[in-house]
Structures are given as structure tokens and as C-alpha cells.
Design a protein around this motif. Structure first.
Motif, short mmCIF file in Angstrom:
data_model
loop_
_atom_site.label_atom_id
_atom_site.label_comp_id
_atom_site.label_asym_id
_atom_site.label_seq_id
_atom_site.Cartn_x
_atom_site.Cartn_y
_atom_site.Cartn_z
N ARG A 43 0.83 -1.21 0.00
CA ARG A 43 0.00 0.00 0.00
C ARG A 43 0.86 1.26 0.00
O ARG A 43 0.60 2.21 -0.76
N GLU A 44 1.89 1.29 0.81
CA GLU A 44 2.76 2.46 0.87
C GLU A 44 3.55 2.62 -0.43
O GLU A 44 3.74 3.74 -0.90
N ASP A 45 3.98 1.51 -1.02
CA ASP A 45 4.69 1.57 -2.30
C ASP A 45 3.78 2.15 -3.38
O ASP A 45 4.20 3.00 -4.16
N TRP A 46 2.52 1.70 -3.41
CA TRP A 46 1.55 2.23 -4.37
C TRP A 46 1.36 3.73 -4.15
O TRP A 46 1.39 4.52 -5.10
N PHE A 47 1.20 4.14 -2.90
CA PHE A 47 0.97 5.55 -2.58
C PHE A 47 2.15 6.41 -3.03
O PHE A 47 1.96 7.45 -3.68
N ILE A 48 3.36 5.98 -2.71
CA ILE A 48 4.55 6.74 -3.11
C ILE A 48 4.61 6.87 -4.63
O ILE A 48 4.89 7.94 -5.17
N HIS A 49 4.33 5.77 -5.33
CA HIS A 49 4.35 5.79 -6.79
C HIS A 49 3.31 6.78 -7.34
O HIS A 49 3.60 7.54 -8.26
N GLU A 50 2.12 6.77 -6.77
CA GLU A 50 1.06 7.68 -7.23
C GLU A 50 1.40 9.13 -6.95
O GLU A 50 1.13 10.01 -7.78
N VAL A 51 2.02 9.41 -5.82
CA VAL A 51 2.45 10.78 -5.51
C VAL A 51 3.51 11.23 -6.51
O VAL A 51 3.46 12.35 -7.03
N GLU A 52 4.45 10.33 -6.80
CA GLU A 52 5.49 10.67 -7.79
C GLU A 52 4.88 10.96 -9.15
O GLU A 52 5.29 11.90 -9.84
N LYS A 53 3.88 10.17 -9.56
CA LYS A 53 3.19 10.42 -10.83
C LYS A 53 2.49 11.78 -10.81
O LYS A 53 2.51 12.52 -11.80
N GLY A 54 1.88 12.13 -9.68
CA GLY A 54 1.21 13.41 -9.56
C GLY A 54 2.18 14.58 -9.64
O GLY A 54 1.91 15.58 -10.31
N ILE A 55 3.31 14.44 -8.99
CA ILE A 55 4.32 15.49 -9.04
C ILE A 55 4.85 15.65 -10.47
O ILE A 55 5.02 16.76 -10.97
N GLU A 56 5.07 14.51 -11.14
CA GLU A 56 5.54 14.53 -12.52
C GLU A 56 4.53 15.24 -13.42
O GLU A 56 4.89 16.07 -14.26
N SER A 57 3.24 14.93 -13.25
CA SER A 57 2.20 15.59 -14.04
C SER A 57 2.16 17.09 -13.76
O SER A 57 2.02 17.89 -14.67
N ALA A 58 2.26 17.44 -12.48
CA ALA A 58 2.23 18.86 -12.12
C ALA A 58 3.42 19.59 -12.72
O ALA A 58 3.28 20.72 -13.21
N ASP A 59 4.59 18.96 -12.68
CA ASP A 59 5.78 19.57 -13.27
C ASP A 59 5.61 19.81 -14.77
O ASP A 59 6.18 20.74 -15.33
N LYS A 60 4.81 18.97 -15.43
CA LYS A 60 4.54 19.12 -16.86
C LYS A 60 3.38 20.08 -17.12
O LYS A 60 3.02 20.32 -18.26
N GLY A 61 2.78 20.60 -16.05
CA GLY A 61 1.67 21.52 -16.20
C GLY A 61 0.34 20.83 -16.45
O GLY A 61 -0.65 21.48 -16.81
N GLN A 62 0.29 19.54 -16.23
CA GLN A 62 -0.94 18.77 -16.44
C GLN A 62 -1.75 18.79 -15.15
O GLN A 62 -1.75 17.83 -14.38
#
Length: 82
Positions: A43-62
């Protein structure tokens, strides 16, 4: 995969509850604790991965506007009330 032994320190109440649950499930206490740790790590691994995806999207302006998200959740909640 080979298994490795480790130890965990638990307060008496938690250890007793683990023992009761293991007994009810007809499983050893060690199995129950290993299963709980596996699920927590997954569960924690999934959460960390999803947060990283969100940060990546935000960095791209998505980004999605807050009002759009709020409207989506309000509609979902209203549909569940019906």
C-alpha cells in the motif's frame, strides 16, 4: 524466495490481539504479522508511486482545476445518495 527471520516488538495488547486473530484464522501468529507487513508495504509503495506520478504531471503543467474536481466529487456523492 527464501524467508528470513526477524523480530518485532509489540505492546502486550497488540500481541494479544494478533494472537486472537491468528487463532481465529487458524494461522500462526508469524504468518499474520508477515501478511500485515506485506500489505502495508504494498500500500505504501503504491501511494509513493502515485504521488510521484502526480508530481511529474504537475511539473509538466498537467493540472486539473479545483472547481472541476469538486464538481466531479459532488456529482458522485449526489449519485450515491439517490
Amino acid at each position: 524466495m527464501s524467508l528470513k527471520a526477524t523480530s518485532v516488538r509489540l505492546d502486550e495488547e497488540t500481541l494479544q490481539r494478533v494472537g486472537q486473530m491468528a487463532e481465529a484464522m487458524d494461522r500462526p501468529r508469524a504468518w499474520l504479522m508477515a501478511e500485515a507487513i506485506k500489505q502495508y508495504v504494498a500500500r505504501e509503495d503504491w501511494f509513493i508511486h502515485e504521488v510521484e506520478k502526480g508530481i511529474e504531471s504537475a511539473d509538466k503543467g498537467q493540472l486539473i482545476d479545483h472547481s472541476d474536481i469538486k464538481a466531479k466529487w459532488d456529482a458522485k456523492r449526489a449519485a450515491q445518495m439517490d
